[in-house]
Design an enzyme around this catalytic site. Structure first.
Site, mmCIF file in Angstrom:
data_model
loop_
_atom_site.group_PDB
_atom_site.id
_atom_site.type_symbol
_atom_site.label_atom_id
_atom_site.label_comp_id
_atom_site.label_asym_id
_atom_site.label_seq_id
_atom_site.Cartn_x
_atom_site.Cartn_y
_atom_site.Cartn_z
ATOM 1 C CD GLU A 152 -5.490 -1.717 2.922
ATOM 2 O OE1 GLU A 152 -6.251 -1.735 1.939
ATOM 3 O OE2 GLU A 152 -5.116 -2.745 3.510
ATOM 4 C CB SER A 208 -9.460 -3.127 3.589
ATOM 5 O OG SER A 208 -8.764 -3.810 4.598
ATOM 6 N NE ARG A 259 -3.584 -2.506 0.025
ATOM 7 C CZ ARG A 259 -3.275 -3.616 -0.663
ATOM 8 N NH1 ARG A 259 -2.194 -3.649 -1.425
ATOM 9 N NH2 ARG A 259 -4.043 -4.681 -0.600
#
EC number: 1.3.1.98
Length: 299
Positions: A290, A220, A170
């Site tokens: 995230e 998420s 990420r």
């Protein structure tokens, strides 16, 4: 805030604009100035004007994995819905930053190109997907990324290769250097259109069955901690269904926080902090977000 919108009369601007209109969570405070450039030239003009006037720049994509705090964002916010061209050449797909990654996977399938199936249900933009090295179901942008055109803070456009991007989980280098992704090229392989479509359909069905797509969310929320899965940890902590204000830990997937009752970004932040604190206390596991969190707290 000293951004002279009157000197750029051909560019669409909105002043003191609620960013909750543009985020998947339906939360977020106002932008001092929100800009919608239509061309690269307009984008460069905005960046140059901001630099000269020392005005901070924030770029948001589809805002699908993003929380904007209730105090909003100072300076100028740029959004690129006008940058949505997708082109296929041989085994490469080039998409502008404002194109959705979903539409990019559709273009690849129609051309009989395989490699992007993992992204068939990711709701973000191409620019955001590159910025975040988005991934799902075992695939990541870095797996198929070839290059990107990036507008640097000094107003120059450069091409960054795979090695230049320093991809990790990420993360990409454009998160660090303030560059703006204009377009990205993905290197794919020849495949069978029907097989590609079947895999896209399978993954989309899996997503619908497991994720709370019926509610606004930021996707998420947490990175997967080493040796654990986030959802089961949150369930074991007794937090599935937990609400703070209008934000709730999803009953369908505990790794998601959904807006069930006019939640604010502050509700989201308070619930995130509660989850992190509880999981740390119960299991000595640190959960790191995230989801990208930007903006200012409400005063």
């Amino acid at each position: 805030m000293n951004f002279p919108v009157e000197k750029l009369p051909n560019i669409e601007f909105k002043l003191d604009e609620p960013l909750s209109k543009y985020t998947f969570t339906k939360t977020g405070g106002n932008a001092d100035v929100l800009a919608f450039p239509k061309t690269r030239e307009e984008l460069i003009q905005i960046v140059d004007t901001a630099r000269v006037n020392q005005v901070p720049i924030t770029v948001i994509g589809n805002a699908s994995n993003l929380i904007i705090k209730d105090g909003g964002i100072r300076g100028i916010v740029i959004i690129l819905p006008n940058f949505k061209k997708i082109e296929v050449s041989e085994t490469k797909v080039t998409a502008e930053a404002g194109a959705t990654i979903i539409n990019t996977t559709i273009a690849a399938q129609k051309a009989g190109l395989t490699g992007l199936e993992f992204a068939a249900g990711i709701p973000g933009s191409v620019g955001g997907a590159v910025f975040m090295n988005a991934g799902a179901y075992g695939g990541e942008v870095k797996d198929v990324f070839e290059s990107a055109e990036v507008l640097l803070p000094d107003g120059h456009i450069t091409t960054l290769t795979h090695d230049d991007m320093n991809f990790s989980y990420r993360h990409s280098t454009v998160q660090d250097d303030g560059g703006i992704v204009i377009s990205a090229t993905f290197s794919l392989k020849r495949g069978n259109k029907d097989v590609i479509q079947e895999e896209m359909d399978r993954l989309n069905a899996l997503r619908r069955s497991k994720q709370p797509l019926e509610y606004p969310s930021c996707g998420s929320v947490f990175k997967r901690p080493k040796g654990h899965f986030t959802g089961p940890l949150i369930i074991k902590a007794g937090l599935q269904g937990k609400m703070v204000g209008g934000a709730q830990v999803s009953m369908k997937h505990a790794g998601f926080i959904v807006n069930v009752k006019h939640a604010t970004a502050t509700d989201y932040m308070n619930l995130i902090h509660l989850i992190q604190k509880t999981v740390k206390e119960k299991f000595d596991v640190e959960l790191h977000t995230e989801v990208r969190i930007i903006g200012e707290d409400k005063k």
